[in-house]
Design a protein around this motif. Structure first.
Motif, PDB file in Angstrom:
ATOM      1  N   ARG A   1      63.015  53.129  45.256  1.00  0.00           N
ATOM      2  CA  ARG A   1      63.484  52.434  44.055  1.00  0.00           C
ATOM      3  C   ARG A   1      62.365  52.266  43.039  1.00  0.00           C
ATOM      4  O   ARG A   1      62.579  52.431  41.841  1.00  0.00           O
ATOM      5  CB  ARG A   1      64.039  51.066  44.477  1.00  0.00           C
ATOM      6  CG  ARG A   1      64.478  50.160  43.351  1.00  0.00           C
ATOM      7  CD  ARG A   1      64.973  48.842  43.933  1.00  0.00           C
ATOM      8  NE  ARG A   1      65.530  47.984  42.918  1.00  0.00           N
ATOM      9  CZ  ARG A   1      66.177  46.851  43.174  1.00  0.00           C
ATOM     10  NH1 ARG A   1      66.339  46.480  44.436  1.00  0.00           N
ATOM     11  NH2 ARG A   1      66.663  46.120  42.202  1.00  0.00           N
ATOM     12  N   ALA A   2      61.165  51.948  43.526  1.00  0.00           N
ATOM     13  CA  ALA A   2      60.026  51.790  42.618  1.00  0.00           C
ATOM     14  C   ALA A   2      59.681  53.106  41.921  1.00  0.00           C
ATOM     15  O   ALA A   2      59.195  53.113  40.780  1.00  0.00           O
ATOM     16  CB  ALA A   2      58.814  51.279  43.396  1.00  0.00           C
ATOM     17  N   ALA A   3      59.935  54.226  42.599  1.00  0.00           N
ATOM     18  CA  ALA A   3      59.595  55.534  42.027  1.00  0.00           C
ATOM     19  C   ALA A   3      60.695  56.086  41.129  1.00  0.00           C
ATOM     20  O   ALA A   3      60.413  56.621  40.049  1.00  0.00           O
ATOM     21  CB  ALA A   3      59.297  56.526  43.154  1.00  0.00           C
ATOM     22  N   ASP A   4      61.957  55.966  41.565  1.00  0.00           N
ATOM     23  CA  ASP A   4      63.056  56.622  40.848  1.00  0.00           C
ATOM     24  C   ASP A   4      64.101  55.664  40.294  1.00  0.00           C
ATOM     25  O   ASP A   4      65.010  56.108  39.586  1.00  0.00           O
ATOM     26  CB  ASP A   4      63.750  57.621  41.777  1.00  0.00           C
ATOM     27  CG  ASP A   4      62.911  58.852  42.041  1.00  0.00           C
ATOM     28  OD1 ASP A   4      61.785  58.916  41.507  1.00  0.00           O
ATOM     29  OD2 ASP A   4      63.362  59.738  42.779  1.00  0.00           O
ATOM     30  N   GLY A   5      64.009  54.382  40.645  1.00  0.00           N
ATOM     31  CA  GLY A   5      64.981  53.428  40.148  1.00  0.00           C
ATOM     32  C   GLY A   5      66.100  53.163  41.142  1.00  0.00           C
ATOM     33  O   GLY A   5      66.424  54.005  41.984  1.00  0.00           O
ATOM     34  N   ALA A   6      66.698  51.979  41.038  1.00  0.00           N
ATOM     35  CA  ALA A   6      67.746  51.566  41.973  1.00  0.00           C
ATOM     36  C   ALA A   6      68.993  52.437  41.846  1.00  0.00           C
ATOM     37  O   ALA A   6      69.667  52.724  42.841  1.00  0.00           O
ATOM     38  CB  ALA A   6      68.105  50.104  41.750  1.00  0.00           C
ATOM     39  N   VAL A   7      69.319  52.868  40.635  1.00  0.00           N
ATOM     40  CA  VAL A   7      70.523  53.674  40.424  1.00  0.00           C
ATOM     41  C   VAL A   7      70.415  55.002  41.168  1.00  0.00           C
ATOM     42  O   VAL A   7      71.371  55.447  41.815  1.00  0.00           O
ATOM     43  CB  VAL A   7      70.759  53.907  38.915  1.00  0.00           C
ATOM     44  CG1 VAL A   7      71.922  54.866  38.714  1.00  0.00           C
ATOM     45  CG2 VAL A   7      71.036  52.586  38.213  1.00  0.00           C
ATOM     46  N   ALA A   8      69.239  55.639  41.098  1.00  0.00           N
ATOM     47  CA  ALA A   8      69.050  56.922  41.771  1.00  0.00           C
ATOM     48  C   ALA A   8      69.160  56.771  43.286  1.00  0.00           C
ATOM     49  O   ALA A   8      69.768  57.611  43.967  1.00  0.00           O
ATOM     50  CB  ALA A   8      67.691  57.507  41.400  1.00  0.00           C
ATOM     51  N   VAL A   9      68.586  55.702  43.823  1.00  0.00           N
ATOM     52  CA  VAL A   9      68.662  55.472  45.268  1.00  0.00           C
ATOM     53  C   VAL A   9      70.100  55.185  45.681  1.00  0.00           C
ATOM     54  O   VAL A   9      70.579  55.687  46.709  1.00  0.00           O
ATOM     55  CB  VAL A   9      67.740  54.316  45.688  1.00  0.00           C
ATOM     56  CG1 VAL A   9      67.860  54.048  47.186  1.00  0.00           C
ATOM     57  CG2 VAL A   9      66.295  54.621  45.328  1.00  0.00           C
ATOM     58  N   ALA A  10      70.818  54.393  44.888  1.00  0.00           N
ATOM     59  CA  ALA A  10      72.213  54.089  45.201  1.00  0.00           C
ATOM     60  C   ALA A  10      73.070  55.348  45.169  1.00  0.00           C
ATOM     61  O   ALA A  10      73.937  55.547  46.023  1.00  0.00           O
ATOM     62  CB  ALA A  10      72.747  53.058  44.213  1.00  0.00           C
TER      63      ALA A  10
END
Length: 323
Positions: A243-252
């Motif tokens: 999440r810190a690298a790509d953002g919460a939206v990308a991880v979700a």
């Protein structure tokens, strides 16, 4: 009735120490769930390993520290100073001797069997990975297909799951294994960041040690919840780094895509590669991961984080020596 055998090291190490450790963790569980994922993982692993560490305390009767601290006598002392040497009541001594024998043999035998079973599982995982014939691409290993033709002896469902594989395997030197379809997907970056977090933290190794240790105390209730906490905290930790690298939206999005693929191809309970830590772990409650992505991440300042970890290590060390 003479109950002095209850205080012998064998009984303490076989019953009181693991029971007290597991019980204390359950008692403080609501508080520990407020900790960030890293600290939750360290605490759960420390809890799992405390009874094992207690078994390894050496017998040093002439150490100057032994007079300074209320050390618990190690199991070697209990074995070499049997209850029959101290209890004049012969009937009770015979019963106590049998209990001491069981308390001495069962934990040691359980530890040996558990770690042998864990080693066998690791070997099987290595063979499964070898069947995939992955090729190295930087620090990522890409599995283009199954060696020996479609299926490769893994079965049709397993073959379909392998084509959507994202996992970190190996203990001392963890490797990130991705199928070619995952590596080429839109979610590849978030998945790779997640797996790299597992590899950096050596999550497979710690989970292996915790699993073997907890499995050794099969007579202690509540131990499985600790292993579940370890796996969940490891996933939350890796999600947080991704999440810190790509953002919460990308991880979700990556999590939803993997859930959809695994459910459609193999069902929700399929685990393609054992003894590994994957992006989608069927043994972890996915609702907790989704909830964590929906709120701001819990992160302690560096000095607070290291202070918490130091306190956990100190507590584990004290419990291993004194309990």
């Amino acid at each position: 009735m003479n109950m002095s055998w209850l205080g012998y090291p064998q009984v303490i190490l076989a019953a009181w120490c693991p029971a007290a450790t597991v019980g204390l963790w359950h008692l403080l569980r609501r508080l520990t769930e407020r900790l960030p994922a890293r600290e939750r993982f360290v605490l759960a692993v420390g809890t799992a390993l405390t009874p094992l560490l207690a078994m390894t305390v050496p017998y040093l009767p002439h150490s100057p520290l032994r007079e300074a601290l209320p050390w618990r006598a190690p199991i070697a002392w209990g074995i070499s100073n049997g209850i029959t040497d101290a209890d004049p009541e012969r009937v009770l001594s015979a019963v106590g001797a049998q209990l001491m024998l069981a308390a001495s043999i069962v934990p040691l035998l359980s530890l040996a069997v558990s770690f042998v079973a864990g080693a066998v599982h690791v070997v099987r995982t290595a063979r499964t990975v070898a069947q995939l014939a992955p090729r190295q691409c930087g620090d990522i290993w890409i599995a283009d297909g199954l060696a020996g033709g479609a299926g490769g002896g893994l079965g049709d469902e397993a073959g379909q799951a392998v084509r959507n594989l994202a996992s970190t395997v190996g203990l001392a030197r963890p490797r990130i294994i991705l199928s070619s379809s995952v590596a080429q997907s839109a979610e590849a970056s978030a998945i790779i960041q997640h797996e790299q977090a597992h590899a950096r933290a050596r999550h497979p190794m710690w989970i292996f040690l915790a699993t073997c240790a907890l499995r050794s105390w099969w007579w202690i209730p509540g131990r499985k919840a600790i292993l579940g906490e370890i796996r969940l905290a490891a996933e939350l930790w890796a999600d947080q780094d991704a999440r810190a690298a790509d953002g919460a939206v990308a991880v979700a999005r990556a999590l939803c895509a993997q859930i959809d693929t695994h459910t459609r191809l193999t069902g929700p309970d399929f685990a393609p590669v054992g003894g590994s830590v994957g992006f989608l772990d069927p043994g972890v409650e996915l609702v907790h991961r989704a909830q964590a992505l929906a709120v701001p991440p819990r992160v302690l300042p560096a000095w607070q984080s290291w202070t918490v970890r130091a306190l956990i290590i100190a507590a584990v060390g004290a419990a291993a020596v004194l309990l």
